[in-house]
Enzyme design. Structure first.
Site, PDB file in Angstrom:
ATOM      1  N   GLY A 174       0.809  -1.212   0.000  1.00 32.16           N
ATOM      2  CA  GLY A 174       0.000   0.000   0.000  1.00 32.16           C
ATOM      3  C   GLY A 174       0.846   1.266   0.000  1.00 32.16           C
ATOM      4  O   GLY A 174       0.530   2.244  -0.690  1.00 32.16           O
ATOM      5  N   THR A 175       1.919   1.254   0.759  1.00 35.34           N
ATOM      6  CA  THR A 175       2.774   2.436   0.850  1.00 35.34           C
ATOM      7  C   THR A 175       3.375   2.786  -0.504  1.00 35.34           C
ATOM      8  O   THR A 175       3.328   3.936  -0.948  1.00 35.34           O
ATOM      9  CB  THR A 175       3.901   2.193   1.879  1.00 35.34           C
ATOM     10  OG1 THR A 175       3.294   1.905   3.143  1.00 35.34           O
ATOM     11  CG2 THR A 175       4.823   3.387   2.000  1.00 35.34           C
TER      12      THR A 175
ATOM     13  N   ASN B 265      -8.143   3.924   8.501  1.00 32.88           N
ATOM     14  CA  ASN B 265      -7.589   2.795   9.243  1.00 32.88           C
ATOM     15  C   ASN B 265      -7.718   2.935  10.755  1.00 32.88           C
ATOM     16  O   ASN B 265      -7.733   1.949  11.470  1.00 32.88           O
ATOM     17  CB  ASN B 265      -6.124   2.584   8.860  1.00 32.88           C
ATOM     18  CG  ASN B 265      -5.320   3.866   8.868  1.00 32.88           C
ATOM     19  OD1 ASN B 265      -5.654   4.825   8.162  1.00 32.88           O
ATOM     20  ND2 ASN B 265      -4.278   3.901   9.671  1.00 32.88           N
TER      21      ASN B 265
ATOM     22  N   ALA C   2      -2.157  -6.631  -0.059  1.00 35.95           N
ATOM     23  CA  ALA C   2      -2.671  -7.978   0.210  1.00 35.95           C
ATOM     24  C   ALA C   2      -2.779  -8.294   1.702  1.00 35.95           C
ATOM     25  O   ALA C   2      -3.679  -9.013   2.129  1.00 35.95           O
ATOM     26  CB  ALA C   2      -1.776  -9.026  -0.471  1.00 35.95           C
ATOM     27  N   HIS C   3      -1.862  -7.731   2.508  1.00 36.35           N
ATOM     28  CA  HIS C   3      -1.784  -8.226   3.891  1.00 36.35           C
ATOM     29  C   HIS C   3      -2.887  -7.740   4.815  1.00 36.35           C
ATOM     30  O   HIS C   3      -2.952  -8.140   5.968  1.00 36.35           O
ATOM     31  CB  HIS C   3      -0.391  -7.951   4.490  1.00 36.35           C
ATOM     32  CG  HIS C   3      -0.127  -6.542   4.919  1.00 36.35           C
ATOM     33  ND1 HIS C   3      -0.248  -6.157   6.229  1.00 36.35           N
ATOM     34  CD2 HIS C   3       0.276  -5.458   4.236  1.00 36.35           C
ATOM     35  CE1 HIS C   3       0.075  -4.863   6.323  1.00 36.35           C
ATOM     36  NE2 HIS C   3       0.398  -4.423   5.121  1.00 36.35           N
TER      37      HIS C   3
ATOM     38  N   THR D  43      12.401  -7.283 -10.590  1.00 37.62           N
ATOM     39  CA  THR D  43      11.873  -8.628 -10.832  1.00 37.62           C
ATOM     40  C   THR D  43      10.583  -8.809 -10.045  1.00 37.62           C
ATOM     41  O   THR D  43      10.520  -8.515  -8.854  1.00 37.62           O
ATOM     42  CB  THR D  43      12.921  -9.685 -10.410  1.00 37.62           C
ATOM     43  OG1 THR D  43      14.107  -9.428 -11.145  1.00 37.62           O
ATOM     44  CG2 THR D  43      12.419 -11.087 -10.695  1.00 37.62           C
TER      45      THR D  43
ATOM     46  N   CYS E 278       2.112   3.007  12.764  1.00 40.26           N
ATOM     47  CA  CYS E 278       3.260   3.868  12.537  1.00 40.26           C
ATOM     48  C   CYS E 278       3.498   4.804  13.697  1.00 40.26           C
ATOM     49  O   CYS E 278       4.573   5.368  13.826  1.00 40.26           O
ATOM     50  CB  CYS E 278       3.035   4.681  11.269  1.00 40.26           C
ATOM     51  SG  CYS E 278       2.295   3.694   9.987  1.00 40.26           S
TER      52      CYS E 278
HETATM   53  C1  LIG Z   1      -1.798  -0.517   5.998  1.00 43.79           C
HETATM   54  C2  LIG Z   1      -2.152   0.699   5.225  1.00 43.79           C
HETATM   55  C3  LIG Z   1      -1.284   1.230   4.252  1.00 43.79           C
HETATM   56  C4  LIG Z   1       0.104   0.682   4.030  1.00 43.79           C
HETATM   57  O1  LIG Z   1       0.094  -0.543   3.364  1.00 43.79           O
HETATM   58  P1  LIG Z   1       1.437  -1.442   3.403  1.00 43.79           P
HETATM   59  O2  LIG Z   1       1.102  -2.570   2.498  1.00 43.79           O
HETATM   60  O3  LIG Z   1       1.609  -1.842   4.833  1.00 43.79           O
HETATM   61  O4  LIG Z   1       2.543  -0.597   2.903  1.00 43.79           O
HETATM   62  C5  LIG Z   1      -1.703   2.314   3.509  1.00 43.79           C
HETATM   63  N1  LIG Z   1      -2.916   2.866   3.718  1.00 43.79           N
HETATM   64  C6  LIG Z   1      -3.777   2.402   4.635  1.00 43.79           C
HETATM   65  C7  LIG Z   1      -5.110   3.042   4.798  1.00 43.79           C
HETATM   66  C8  LIG Z   1      -3.421   1.303   5.429  1.00 43.79           C
HETATM   67  O5  LIG Z   1      -4.273   0.861   6.351  1.00 43.79           O
END
Ligand SMILES: *Cc1c(COP(=O)(O)O)cnc(C)c1O
Length: 389
Positions: free
Chosen positions: A72-73, A152, A203-204, A240, A330
């Site tokens: 996501g980051t 979040n 995905a996580h 890759t 964070c």
């Molecule tokens: C967890 C989160 C992210 C970051 O995603 P990562 O895969 O951990 O880098 C970005 N935005 C929101 C709203 C999140 O909850």
């Protein structure tokens, strides 16, 4: 010792065994580099292509509109930096909100230092952004609007489709990005339903592995790559490819969408029951985020307790076998109050006392009962120790 109870699914989720099973062959057999021309490479290439097609089918978009990233980051960074870099002649103004994830907020700070104007639209006390306020903030040179689909920390669900419509109505040339990381397991995130140009996912947070995400980029949207090197991902993201990760992500997304209703109902019921129990058992309890539970993430319960530090509550809960967080992974360990609660106007003493409980697939009624029994005791104990209470 009773089992541990994990209530931090907004930070990350365990990997679904079906997802793990789908990815293992890509470490054991099809481990080639997808850029090669020999059979080992082609097996990996097929896995990657199929994962992209599967994701595109689920999102009802084109495979070419999907860029796999490391999470996501990176997707947020690529969306913001990539879109602005390729549109500098169109404008250098960006609109967002003060309650975005740090992946967006810190990127906006960097963009600002590089000479862009950033307007943050204030949110109300429940974390909502008014589509009309976004529209009113548009300028001729607004290149990008970036607003998260679901928060979040406090679970607020933004009216993204309305916001996108309001933006496009006035400024068809302004791109709209949404960080839909938290929304993916819960809402309909098809790009044509949301009406946006860019969507970040990872995905996580939906029972897939860490380290794989994606950015949806609407066709004909120019995007300057931010990681340079080989020509992977149609020259928009070098390196890759994480083939096993992409396969896992596609599987996790398929399961999340197929089981969305059942999963949402499950976590909503647990969350609602815990809220009703705690409300009866704890005085000085404040709910953060939307009071209308239909307008918040179904697995999210964000609470503040007057007269106690959030950090102390979390430590005591951990000792009682319960994993929860203050809201933003964070900022754990920092003594700053949450930027989200502050932007919502929550008083700074209370904003230090935030506890976020986020439910997931493996939670059950016995977990609700144990938390409903433990948490009031923890709060009583801390209040009796604290001179300020
Ligand atoms: C967890 C989160 C992210 C970051 O995603 P990562 O895969 O951990 O880098 C970005 N935005 C929101 C709203 C999140 O909850």
């Amino acid at each position: 010792m009773p089992d541990r109870i994990y209530l931090d699914h907004a930070a990350t989720t365990p990997v679904d065994p079906r997802v793990l099973a789908a990815m293992i062959p890509y470490y054991q057999n099809a481990w080639g580099n997808p850029s090669g021309i020999y059979m080992e490479a082609q097996r990996a290439r097929r896995g990657l292509d199929e994962a992209r097609e599967q994701v595109a089918g689920l999102l009802e978009c084109l495979p070419a509109e999907i860029i796999f990233t490391s999470g996501g980051t990176e997707s947020d960074n690529l969306a913001l930096r990539g879109a602005l870099a390729s549109r500098s002649e169109l404008g250098r103004h960006v609109i967002s909100t003060p309650i975005e994830h740090h992946a967006v907020l810190h990127t906006l700070e960097a963009i600002k230092r590089a000479g862009c104007d950033v307007t943050l639209i204030p949110v109300d006390s429940e974390g909502f952004v008014e589509p009309a306020a976004v529209q009113a903030a548009l300028r001729e040179d607004t290149a990008l609007v970036t607003i998260m689909a679901a928060n979040n920390e406090v679970g607020t669900l933004q009216p993204i489709a309305e916001i996108a419509r309001a933006v496009k109505e006035r400024n068809p040339h302004t791109l709209v990005h949404t960080d839909a990381v938290q929304a993916a397991g819960v809402l309909d995130i098809r790009p044509d339903i949301l009406g946006v140009d860019l969507i970040s996912l990872t995905a996580h947070k939906i029972y897939g592995p860490k380290g794989i995400g994606l950015l949806y980029v609407r066709r004909r949207t120019e995007l300057e790559p931010q990681i340079l090197g080989g020509s992977q991902e149609r020259e928009r993201r070098a390196g890759t490819e994480n083939v096993a990760g992409a396969v896992a992500f596609a599987t996790a997304l398929e399961l999340a969408i197929r089981e969305r209703e059942q999963h949402s109902d499950h976590v909503r019921r647990l969350r609602d029951n815990l809220w009703l129990d705690l409300r009866e058992r704890i005085d000085g309890l404040h709910l953060n985020g939307p009071v209308d539970f239909d307008r918040r993430l179904p697995n999210n319960l964000s609470l503040c307790f007057s007269g106690v530090e959030g950090e102390s509550i979390l430590l005591q809960l951990d000792m009682a076998g319960i994993a929860a967080s203050s809201g933003s992974a964070c900022s754990t360990g920092s003594t700053e109050p949450s930027h989200v609660l502050t932007a919502m106007g929550v008083d700074s003493d209370l904003a230090h006392a935030a506890v976020r409980l986020s439910f997931g697939a493996e939670n059950d009624d016995s977990h609700v009962d144990r938390v409903a029994a433990e948490l009031p005791q923890v709060i009583d104990r801390l209040r009796s120790l604290s001179p300020v209470a």
